[in-house]
Motif scaffolding. Structure first.
Motif, PDB file in Angstrom:
ATOM      1  N   GLU A 255      65.309  19.275  51.221  1.00  0.00           N
ATOM      2  CA  GLU A 255      65.425  20.358  52.406  1.00  0.00           C
ATOM      3  C   GLU A 255      65.309  19.132  54.307  1.00  0.00           C
ATOM      4  O   GLU A 255      66.269  19.624  54.655  1.00  0.00           O
ATOM      5  N   ILE A 256      64.920  18.190  53.565  1.00  0.00           N
ATOM      6  CA  ILE A 256      63.978  17.165  54.536  1.00  0.00           C
ATOM      7  C   ILE A 256      65.115  16.063  55.008  1.00  0.00           C
ATOM      8  O   ILE A 256      66.245  16.247  55.836  1.00  0.00           O
ATOM      9  N   THR A 257      66.169  15.851  53.524  1.00  0.00           N
ATOM     10  CA  THR A 257      67.756  14.943  53.890  1.00  0.00           C
ATOM     11  C   THR A 257      68.664  16.032  55.060  1.00  0.00           C
ATOM     12  O   THR A 257      69.269  14.961  55.599  1.00  0.00           O
ATOM     13  N   VAL A 258      67.906  16.739  54.405  1.00  0.00           N
ATOM     14  CA  VAL A 258      68.987  18.073  54.881  1.00  0.00           C
ATOM     15  C   VAL A 258      68.860  17.928  56.785  1.00  0.00           C
ATOM     16  O   VAL A 258      70.164  18.329  57.775  1.00  0.00           O
ATOM     17  N   LEU A 259      67.727  18.041  56.548  1.00  0.00           N
ATOM     18  CA  LEU A 259      67.335  18.276  57.935  1.00  0.00           C
ATOM     19  C   LEU A 259      68.127  17.422  58.788  1.00  0.00           C
ATOM     20  O   LEU A 259      68.340  17.191  60.012  1.00  0.00           O
ATOM     21  N   ARG A 260      67.373  16.096  58.134  1.00  0.00           N
ATOM     22  CA  ARG A 260      68.380  14.663  58.779  1.00  0.00           C
ATOM     23  C   ARG A 260      69.460  14.103  58.822  1.00  0.00           C
ATOM     24  O   ARG A 260      69.433  13.673  59.954  1.00  0.00           O
ATOM     25  N   ARG A 261      70.703  15.102  57.988  1.00  0.00           N
ATOM     26  CA  ARG A 261      71.794  15.068  58.291  1.00  0.00           C
ATOM     27  C   ARG A 261      72.071  15.973  59.567  1.00  0.00           C
ATOM     28  O   ARG A 261      72.711  15.477  60.704  1.00  0.00           O
TER      29      ARG A 261
ATOM     30  N   LEU B 185      73.784  16.397  65.620  1.00  0.00           N
ATOM     31  CA  LEU B 185      73.921  16.766  66.728  1.00  0.00           C
ATOM     32  C   LEU B 185      73.991  15.811  68.205  1.00  0.00           C
ATOM     33  O   LEU B 185      73.703  14.654  67.761  1.00  0.00           O
ATOM     34  N   PRO B 186      75.108  16.325  69.015  1.00  0.00           N
ATOM     35  CA  PRO B 186      75.675  14.868  69.937  1.00  0.00           C
ATOM     36  C   PRO B 186      73.866  14.783  70.581  1.00  0.00           C
ATOM     37  O   PRO B 186      72.466  15.550  70.328  1.00  0.00           O
ATOM     38  N   ASP B 187      74.253  13.225  71.358  1.00  0.00           N
ATOM     39  CA  ASP B 187      72.887  12.828  71.667  1.00  0.00           C
ATOM     40  C   ASP B 187      72.032  13.669  73.151  1.00  0.00           C
ATOM     41  O   ASP B 187      71.145  13.672  72.268  1.00  0.00           O
ATOM     42  N   HIS B 188      73.055  13.970  73.837  1.00  0.00           N
ATOM     43  CA  HIS B 188      72.436  14.298  75.066  1.00  0.00           C
ATOM     44  C   HIS B 188      71.402  15.959  74.365  1.00  0.00           C
ATOM     45  O   HIS B 188      70.882  16.485  75.699  1.00  0.00           O
TER      46      HIS B 188
ATOM     47  N   ARG C 254      67.909  23.188  69.950  1.00  0.00           N
ATOM     48  CA  ARG C 254      67.345  24.107  68.697  1.00  0.00           C
ATOM     49  C   ARG C 254      67.931  25.056  68.131  1.00  0.00           C
ATOM     50  O   ARG C 254      68.376  25.592  67.375  1.00  0.00           O
ATOM     51  N   ALA C 255      68.810  25.739  69.136  1.00  0.00           N
ATOM     52  CA  ALA C 255      69.817  27.187  68.547  1.00  0.00           C
ATOM     53  C   ALA C 255      70.766  26.406  67.005  1.00  0.00           C
ATOM     54  O   ALA C 255      70.868  26.830  66.766  1.00  0.00           O
ATOM     55  N   LEU C 256      71.154  24.933  68.089  1.00  0.00           N
ATOM     56  CA  LEU C 256      72.269  24.238  67.117  1.00  0.00           C
ATOM     57  C   LEU C 256      71.703  23.795  66.085  1.00  0.00           C
ATOM     58  O   LEU C 256      72.712  24.064  64.490  1.00  0.00           O
ATOM     59  N   LEU C 257      70.685  23.385  65.826  1.00  0.00           N
ATOM     60  CA  LEU C 257      69.551  23.017  64.496  1.00  0.00           C
ATOM     61  C   LEU C 257      69.584  23.730  63.244  1.00  0.00           C
ATOM     62  O   LEU C 257      69.804  24.002  62.452  1.00  0.00           O
ATOM     63  N   ARG C 258      69.326  25.213  64.261  1.00  0.00           N
ATOM     64  CA  ARG C 258      68.345  26.656  63.339  1.00  0.00           C
ATOM     65  C   ARG C 258      69.846  26.826  62.464  1.00  0.00           C
ATOM     66  O   ARG C 258      70.186  26.802  61.592  1.00  0.00           O
ATOM     67  N   GLU C 259      71.099  27.198  63.559  1.00  0.00           N
ATOM     68  CA  GLU C 259      72.621  26.997  62.954  1.00  0.00           C
ATOM     69  C   GLU C 259      72.901  26.208  62.082  1.00  0.00           C
ATOM     70  O   GLU C 259      73.682  26.523  60.507  1.00  0.00           O
ATOM     71  N   ARG C 260      72.454  24.668  62.044  1.00  0.00           N
ATOM     72  CA  ARG C 260      72.819  24.218  61.573  1.00  0.00           C
ATOM     73  C   ARG C 260      72.350  24.009  59.553  1.00  0.00           C
ATOM     74  O   ARG C 260      72.077  23.453  58.548  1.00  0.00           O
ATOM     75  N   MET C 261      70.712  24.636  60.428  1.00  0.00           N
ATOM     76  CA  MET C 261      69.919  24.553  58.308  1.00  0.00           C
ATOM     77  C   MET C 261      70.521  26.175  58.605  1.00  0.00           C
ATOM     78  O   MET C 261      69.893  26.825  57.085  1.00  0.00           O
TER      79      MET C 261
END
Ligand SMILES: [Zn+2]
Lengths: 181, 249
Positions: A116-122, A127-130, A167-174
């Motif tokens: 899970e940590i590896t997936v979150l790290r990826r 995510l774009p830098d900005h 945060r929305a992008l991160l939730r979406e990707r996870m």
């Protein structure tokens, strides 16, 4: 900016290397941590850590006390990290040593957690830098919106909207990964 | 509704991460909205993992590495001055060796100037003034020798000179106006250039370049003196009257 830090900055501006040495001692850990969280690589973070202080020394005369010294310093760190990322092809970061230990221990729970940590790290690395940098500064480093705005050189409103999006992008990707579990 | 859920989603995230309380309306929305309920669960799970991802390996102490790089880059000020002085010496030396004729011409121009129109002499540094007694003795001797040679030499075979300034030209065309001063000033060392800098190294040194014109026998001497604070370049011309071409005599 604390009074001690202010005094040290003033002395360092006048060319006092001992004062600057003390500033390094005070700030080096946070600079390294920020670089590591942006780049995810310990060696590169150490390089950025050194380079940050070299650049700070070179342009110390340009530092105006309207911002905190740490804010100015971390802005240098962020800029150096982003230009290093642009120069190199940064993929997902390698798992931390602690994570590898967890794998060696062989516990199924640890293994799942490590995955899970590896997936979150990826997901973070993707995510774009900005969007990623405000997330690192807020959710990993507990910085205030004002401080983040100072480091990134943008408005507080811009920080808020970028954070909301990241945060929305991160939730979406996870999400796909979490639905399987 | 989706837009509202995105906004509340961020508030939910802040609530999970920093304990920032939701307002009553948002709390009501989360309790009734399936999407926001899911966001709350995901936020809790992702942030649990974020704590792990936020871990940072022990940073190494970079103080000594940074300080050694900083001090290595800081060169003492006199180091730059010494480098500049050495570069000047090399450039001037190179010019003298590579362009001997232009030096000769410059010396010819300088020696043809009457004393009254050569303010550079007045501004010459102490080192030039100190040599005045010796110089006057040599000047008198050389002037006598020159006059003797000039009396023998036909005018058409005289060495060509740079075109003088109008005032000089008048004086030269009408030698009665200041003949003695011109003769006396002909081989006075001429200060061509001087440079100063601060915090110069304390040692002094000098070097001399000599060039002899095979045709006229004239000897051009260039002396570069480096002393604390100054680089001074002197040029001096000594006529070789005895070596004039056979044709001209
Ligand atoms: Zn909702």
């Amino acid at each position: 900016m604390s009074e001690t830090c202010e005094k040290l900055v003033e002395l360092a501006k006048g060319g006092n290397t001992v004062a600057f040495e003390q500033l390094i001692a005070i700030h080096q850990e946070r600079v390294h941590a920020l670089a590591y969280r942006i780049l995810g690589n310990s060696d590169d973070a150490s390089d950025i850590q050194q380079e940050t202080f070299i650049r700070a020394w070179q342009s110390l005369r340009k530092f105006r006390e309207d911002a905190a010294f740490s804010t100015w310093l971390h802005r240098i760190t962020v800029n150096l990290c982003l230009s290093m990322k642009r120069r190199r092809d940064y993929g997902a970061s390698e798992p931390l040593v602690e994570e590898m230990h967890a794998v060696v221990q062989g516990s199924v729970l640890c293994l799942e957690r490590t995955e899970e940590i590896t997936v979150l790290r990826r997901a973070l690395a993707g995510l774009p830098d900005h969007h990623r940098v405000p997330l690192v500064l807020r959710d990993m480093e507990d910085r205030s919106y004002e401080e983040i705005a100072g480091i990134l050189g943008c408005s507080v409103e811009s920080v808020r909207s970028r954070l909301c999006r990241s945060r929305a992008l991160l939730r979406e990707r996870m999400r796909p990964y979490m639905e399987v579990r | 509704m989706k837009r509202e859920c995105d906004r509340i989603g961020d508030a939910v995230w802040e609530y999970v991460r920093f304990g920032v309380e939701l307002c009553e309306d948002d709390r009501q929305h989360v309790a009734e909205c399936q999407e926001c309920e899911r966001i709350l669960a995901e936020s809790r799970r992702v942030q649990g993992l974020m704590k792990e991802v936020s871990r940072v390996p022990q940073a190494s102490d970079c103080t000594s590495a940074v300080m050694s790089r900083i001090t290595a880059r800081r060169r003492p000020v006199w180091g730059y001055a010494a480098t500049a002085a050495m570069m000047l010496l090399v450039i001037v030396g190179g010019l003298i060796f590579l362009r001997p004729h232009s030096v000769t011409q410059q010396i010819a121009r300088e020696v043809s100037k009457p004393v009254v129109t050569a303010p550079a002499h007045a501004a010459a540094p102490e080192v030039v003034q100190d040599q005045s007694a010796n110089r006057e003795r040599i000047e008198a001797k050389t002037a006598r020798r020159r006059s003797a040679v000039a009396a023998k030499r036909p005018r058409r075979n005289r060495r060509p000179q740079a075109r003088p300034a109008p005032q000089q030209r008048n004086e030269m065309e009408n030698p009665a106006s200041a003949p003695e001063q011109i003769a006396a000033s002909k081989h006075r060392p001429v200060m061509v250039a001087a440079a100063t800098w601060s915090n110069a190294p304390s040692q002094s040194s000098s070097c001399t370049y000599t060039e002899t014109n095979e045709t006229t026998g004239e000897t051009s001497i260039c002396k570069v003196e480096k002393s604390p604070g100054t680089v001074t370049i002197f040029m001096e011309s000594k006529p070789g009257g005895e070596k004039l071409p056979q044709k001209g005599i």
